[in-house]
Design a protein around this motif. Structure first.
Motif, PDB file in Angstrom:
ATOM      1  N   LEU A 125       0.832  -1.205   0.000  1.00 13.75           N
ATOM      2  CA  LEU A 125       0.000   0.000   0.000  1.00 13.75           C
ATOM      3  C   LEU A 125       0.865   1.254   0.000  1.00 13.75           C
ATOM      4  O   LEU A 125       0.575   2.227  -0.713  1.00 13.75           O
ATOM      5  CB  LEU A 125      -0.927  -0.014   1.219  1.00 13.75           C
ATOM      6  N   LEU A 126       1.926   1.254   0.796  1.00 13.88           N
ATOM      7  CA  LEU A 126       2.848   2.389   0.823  1.00 13.88           C
ATOM      8  C   LEU A 126       3.473   2.609  -0.552  1.00 13.88           C
ATOM      9  O   LEU A 126       3.588   3.742  -1.023  1.00 13.88           O
ATOM     10  CB  LEU A 126       3.939   2.161   1.874  1.00 13.88           C
ATOM     11  N   LYS A 127       3.864   1.524  -1.197  1.00 11.44           N
ATOM     12  CA  LYS A 127       4.469   1.638  -2.537  1.00 11.44           C
ATOM     13  C   LYS A 127       3.456   2.140  -3.561  1.00 11.44           C
ATOM     14  O   LYS A 127       3.841   2.786  -4.551  1.00 11.44           O
ATOM     15  CB  LYS A 127       5.021   0.277  -2.980  1.00 11.44           C
ATOM     16  N   GLU A 175      -0.603  11.388   6.258  1.00 14.13           N
ATOM     17  CA  GLU A 175      -2.005  10.991   6.124  1.00 14.13           C
ATOM     18  C   GLU A 175      -2.135   9.480   5.980  1.00 14.13           C
ATOM     19  O   GLU A 175      -2.967   8.844   6.654  1.00 14.13           O
ATOM     20  CB  GLU A 175      -2.641  11.687   4.919  1.00 14.13           C
ATOM     21  N   LEU A 176      -1.315   8.902   5.133  1.00 11.51           N
ATOM     22  CA  LEU A 176      -1.401   7.466   4.878  1.00 11.51           C
ATOM     23  C   LEU A 176      -1.079   6.667   6.147  1.00 11.51           C
ATOM     24  O   LEU A 176      -1.806   5.736   6.513  1.00 11.51           O
ATOM     25  CB  LEU A 176      -0.437   7.090   3.753  1.00 11.51           C
ATOM     26  N   GLU A 295      -4.715  10.192  -5.137  1.00 10.92           N
ATOM     27  CA  GLU A 295      -5.282  10.680  -3.884  1.00 10.92           C
ATOM     28  C   GLU A 295      -5.647   9.515  -2.965  1.00 10.92           C
ATOM     29  O   GLU A 295      -5.991   8.428  -3.415  1.00 10.92           O
ATOM     30  CB  GLU A 295      -6.521  11.541  -4.165  1.00 10.92           C
ATOM     31  N   ILE A 296      -5.589   9.776  -1.673  1.00 12.61           N
ATOM     32  CA  ILE A 296      -5.899   8.753  -0.679  1.00 12.61           C
ATOM     33  C   ILE A 296      -7.387   8.779  -0.364  1.00 12.61           C
ATOM     34  O   ILE A 296      -7.935   9.838  -0.019  1.00 12.61           O
ATOM     35  CB  ILE A 296      -5.078   8.992   0.612  1.00 12.61           C
ATOM     36  N   ASP A 297      -8.032   7.649  -0.489  1.00 16.65           N
ATOM     37  CA  ASP A 297      -9.447   7.514  -0.132  1.00 16.65           C
ATOM     38  C   ASP A 297      -9.543   6.652   1.129  1.00 16.65           C
ATOM     39  O   ASP A 297      -9.414   5.431   1.059  1.00 16.65           O
ATOM     40  CB  ASP A 297     -10.225   6.858  -1.272  1.00 16.65           C
ATOM     41  N   PRO A 298      -9.778   7.280   2.298  1.00 16.89           N
ATOM     42  CA  PRO A 298      -9.800   6.528   3.570  1.00 16.89           C
ATOM     43  C   PRO A 298     -10.887   5.465   3.635  1.00 16.89           C
ATOM     44  O   PRO A 298     -10.821   4.577   4.481  1.00 16.89           O
ATOM     45  CB  PRO A 298     -10.062   7.628   4.621  1.00 16.89           C
TER      46      PRO A 298
END
Length: 400
Positions: A125-127, A175-176, A295-298
């Protein structure tokens, strides 16, 4: 006969019984109750996580704080502290990050933890969202995130200190990681009082953006934050505070616990005292447009899936992580650097063991080499800074 002594906390005079020889045989000296830490609490053979749960039992239902144990028991926190002779001094108030389905499956014995699989999911996920420029760094952050779920087992837990120019991805990292870490809170311009209470009551993993303001040491809030950060990487030291009751104007003492995982980001580096307590990362703006624009979608299911996996992993593996932590030795890293890296290396060793790679600890060896390289870089920068300061002082003496 009664006598009166001033109470140490409230300052008020309180009646005490003055025991005489005649009634001395009635005295029973009992052990002081130990404090129960609601967010995370570990004993030799059991782990406890406190959650806000809505429990239905037949026609009756209630919502409140419940303690979930590694032995798959759920009990109201008020009953738990009485039954186990604990004292409760904290007031947790947080959003649940462990899903009801996963909790139920865990209690029913249907959920199976997979620490290795969860580690791999975090790394991937980080990558998917970040370009960190070093493959080992994804593993370090994944291990750090795992460690936030059992940080109270460790005598110290490292901060992560991120610096880099604008648009280098610092805020995205915060954020991640805040979405995955234990009770993560991403904060900007929050008061020290709020931050300290979030740590004390909720055991929150704190993510502070735009740390440049900490350079303004004339600001009282910043002074408080810096003091908290200087001591908050280590289990034990507390922050004392005197509080005045508005009604009777009497003073009372309060002690707050600043210990929790923290990630700090800014364009410039933080104070050297914090650098020595941190895993230090310098980011450079990525040229990968796909990652830069992602973009990050929580609300994506993967975030809840990973958090569920992390809760299950700590419940099932906390003892082997602690055994690794207590048994690990490394002559190539010492003093505070060892304090900083020991939890991360302990989890890496645990994952190697679960992979059946204990005889050839590939992850441990990779993280150890990365740690040594970063320690060397920080040492060289520190030595250059000290040399420059000494030269400036000598120059100042010559011209003054």
């Amino acid at each position: 006969r009664p006598c009166f002594n001033r109470d140490r906390v409230s300052g008020k005079f309180i009646k005490h019984m003055n025991y005489t020889k005649e009634n001395n045989s009635q005295i029973e000296i009992v052990e002081n109750k130990k404090e129960f830490i609601p967010s995370q609490h570990f004993t030799k053979d059991e782990a406890f996580i406190t959650l806000i749960l809505h429990i239905k039992n037949g026609l009756e239902s209630s919502t409140g704080l419940y303690v979930v144990s590694s032995n798959k028991k759920v009990i109201k926190i008020e009953d738990f502290v009485v039954q186990n002779n604990f004292k409760l001094l904290r007031n947790p108030d947080f959003d649940n990050r462990w899903s009801n389905t996963s909790i139920t499956n865990f209690i029913d014995g249907k959920a199976k933890s997979d620490l290795v699989g969860t580690f791999n999911k975090i790394e991937n996920l980080l990558k998917n969202y970040l370009d960190l420029g070093n493959d080992s760094l994804y593993k370090v952050l994944a291990l750090w995130i795992i460690g936030t779920y059992s940080y109270r087992q460790f005598k110290a837990f490292p901060y992560v200190n991120i610096n880099g120019l604008m648009n280098s991805g610092k805020s995205k990292v915060l954020e991640l990681c805040s979405l995955l870490s234990f009770n993560g809170e991403l904060l900007m311009n929050s008061t020290p009082a709020y931050i300290i209470r979030s740590i004390h009551d909720n055991g929150a993993s704190i993510f502070l953006d735009e740390a440049e303001r900490l350079k303004d040491t004339q600001n009282n809030d910043n002074q408080t934050l810096i003091l908290m950060l200087n001591s908050g990487y280590k289990l034990g030291p507390g922050i004392g505070k005197m509080n005045m009751n508005n009604k009777d104007k009497n003073w009372s003492q309060s002690k707050y616990d600043p210990y929790s995982p923290k990630m700090i980001a800014g364009i410039n580096n933080v104070a050297e005292t914090l650098v020595s307590r941190s895993i230090n990362i310098t980011l450079i703006a990525t040229e990968n447009v796909e990652i830069k624009n992602k973009e990050i979608d929580p609300e994506l299911p993967i975030f809840q899936e990973i958090r569920d996996g992390l809760y299950l992993s700590v419940m099932d593996n906390f003892m082997i992580i602690k055994e690794a932590y207590n048994g690990i030795t490394e002559n190539s890293i010492s003093a505070r650097n060892w304090e900083v890296w020991k939890p991360i290396l302990s989890i890496a060793l645990t994952i190697d063991d679960l992979r059946n790679e204990g005889n050839s600890p590939l992850l441990y060896s990779e993280i150890l080499e990365y740690a040594k390289s970063q320690i060397k870089i920080v040492k060289e920068i520190s030595e250059e800074t000290q040399t420059a300061i000494q030269l400036l002082r000598a120059l100042h003496k010559m011209i003054s």
